[in-house]
Design a protein around this motif. Structure first.
Motif, PDB file in Angstrom:
ATOM      1  N   ALA A 126      39.738  25.746  25.145  1.00 53.29           N
ATOM      2  CA  ALA A 126      40.511  26.960  24.864  1.00 53.29           C
ATOM      3  C   ALA A 126      40.613  27.894  26.060  1.00 53.29           C
ATOM      4  CB  ALA A 126      39.896  27.711  23.688  1.00 53.29           C
ATOM      5  N   PHE A 127      39.615  27.861  26.938  1.00 52.69           N
ATOM      6  CA  PHE A 127      39.616  28.784  28.061  1.00 52.69           C
ATOM      7  C   PHE A 127      40.054  28.084  29.327  1.00 52.69           C
ATOM      8  CE2 PHE A 127      36.435  30.543  25.144  1.00 52.69           C
ATOM      9  CZ  PHE A 127      36.988  31.788  24.945  1.00 52.69           C
ATOM     10  N   THR A 128      41.132  28.558  29.874  1.00 52.41           N
ATOM     11  CA  THR A 128      41.621  28.081  31.162  1.00 52.41           C
ATOM     12  C   THR A 128      41.659  29.277  32.096  1.00 52.41           C
ATOM     13  OG1 THR A 128      43.004  26.435  30.082  1.00 52.41           O
ATOM     14  CG2 THR A 128      43.535  26.964  32.360  1.00 52.41           C
ATOM     15  N   ILE A 129      40.965  29.152  33.196  1.00 54.70           N
ATOM     16  CA  ILE A 129      40.922  30.262  34.142  1.00 54.70           C
ATOM     17  C   ILE A 129      42.051  30.106  35.142  1.00 54.70           C
ATOM     18  CG2 ILE A 129      39.569  31.416  35.925  1.00 54.70           C
ATOM     19  CD1 ILE A 129      37.068  30.452  34.425  1.00 54.70           C
ATOM     20  N   ARG A 130      42.878  31.118  35.207  1.00 62.40           N
ATOM     21  CA  ARG A 130      43.964  31.163  36.190  1.00 62.40           C
ATOM     22  C   ARG A 130      43.742  32.392  37.054  1.00 62.40           C
ATOM     23  NH1 ARG A 130      46.362  30.586  31.265  1.00 62.40           N
ATOM     24  NH2 ARG A 130      47.004  28.491  30.773  1.00 62.40           N
ATOM     25  N   TYR A 131      43.625  32.186  38.329  1.00 58.79           N
ATOM     26  CA  TYR A 131      43.413  33.295  39.241  1.00 58.79           C
ATOM     27  C   TYR A 131      44.730  33.638  39.918  1.00 58.79           C
ATOM     28  CZ  TYR A 131      38.494  32.296  38.565  1.00 58.79           C
ATOM     29  OH  TYR A 131      37.263  32.094  38.007  1.00 58.79           O
ATOM     30  N   PRO A 132      45.369  34.723  39.514  1.00 60.71           N
ATOM     31  CA  PRO A 132      46.646  35.092  40.132  1.00 60.71           C
ATOM     32  C   PRO A 132      46.411  35.691  41.519  1.00 60.71           C
ATOM     33  CG  PRO A 132      45.980  36.775  38.601  1.00 60.71           C
ATOM     34  CD  PRO A 132      44.964  35.663  38.480  1.00 60.71           C
ATOM     35  N   GLU A 133      47.469  35.723  42.279  1.00 63.99           N
ATOM     36  CA  GLU A 133      47.414  36.408  43.572  1.00 63.99           C
ATOM     37  C   GLU A 133      47.193  37.891  43.286  1.00 63.99           C
ATOM     38  OE1 GLU A 133      48.337  35.563  46.933  1.00 63.99           O
ATOM     39  OE2 GLU A 133      48.283  33.425  46.519  1.00 63.99           O
ATOM     40  N   LEU A 134      46.250  38.480  43.986  1.00 58.71           N
ATOM     41  CA  LEU A 134      46.013  39.896  43.785  1.00 58.71           C
ATOM     42  C   LEU A 134      46.979  40.727  44.607  1.00 58.71           C
ATOM     43  CD1 LEU A 134      42.120  40.157  43.810  1.00 58.71           C
ATOM     44  CD2 LEU A 134      43.650  40.242  41.858  1.00 58.71           C
ATOM     45  N   ASP A 135      47.400  41.806  44.018  1.00 56.78           N
ATOM     46  CA  ASP A 135      48.243  42.767  44.717  1.00 56.78           C
ATOM     47  C   ASP A 135      47.426  43.353  45.865  1.00 56.78           C
ATOM     48  OD1 ASP A 135      49.451  45.233  45.490  1.00 56.78           O
ATOM     49  OD2 ASP A 135      50.485  45.314  43.565  1.00 56.78           O
ATOM     50  N   PRO A 136      47.956  43.385  47.075  1.00 54.60           N
ATOM     51  CA  PRO A 136      47.198  43.899  48.223  1.00 54.60           C
ATOM     52  C   PRO A 136      46.709  45.343  48.037  1.00 54.60           C
ATOM     53  CG  PRO A 136      49.311  42.999  48.945  1.00 54.60           C
ATOM     54  CD  PRO A 136      49.275  42.924  47.460  1.00 54.60           C
TER      55      PRO A 136
END
Length: 71
Positions: free
Chosen positions: A36-46
């Motif tokens: 159920a848990f999928t970790i997605r790391y988005p690009e962080l806003d600078p």
């Protein structure tokens, strides 16, 4: 979160995820599947590249969270 902050409790990742887990079980009567848990790391806003230990920066970027936890 507000109750935890009022009691001086810092929620860690596992404790925070358990809120969702428990809500699902209460709503459906079923456990979440293992995948159920999928970790997605988005690009962080600078603009979020700041010192999270700096109270003034935290207040500027996250005012409501800072109001709960920072003195």
């Amino acid at each position: 979160m507000r109750a935890a902050a009022a009691d001086g409790i810092d929620l860690e990742c596992e404790e925070t995820l358990s809120i969702v887990w428990n809500a699902h079980v209460m709503a459906t009567g079923k456990q979440l599947p293992d995948d159920a848990f999928t970790i997605r790391y988005p690009e962080l806003d600078p603009t979020w590249d700041f010192d999270f230990d700096d109270h003034s920066e935290m207040t500027r970027h996250l005012p409501r969270l800072a109001a709960l936890y920072l003195e």
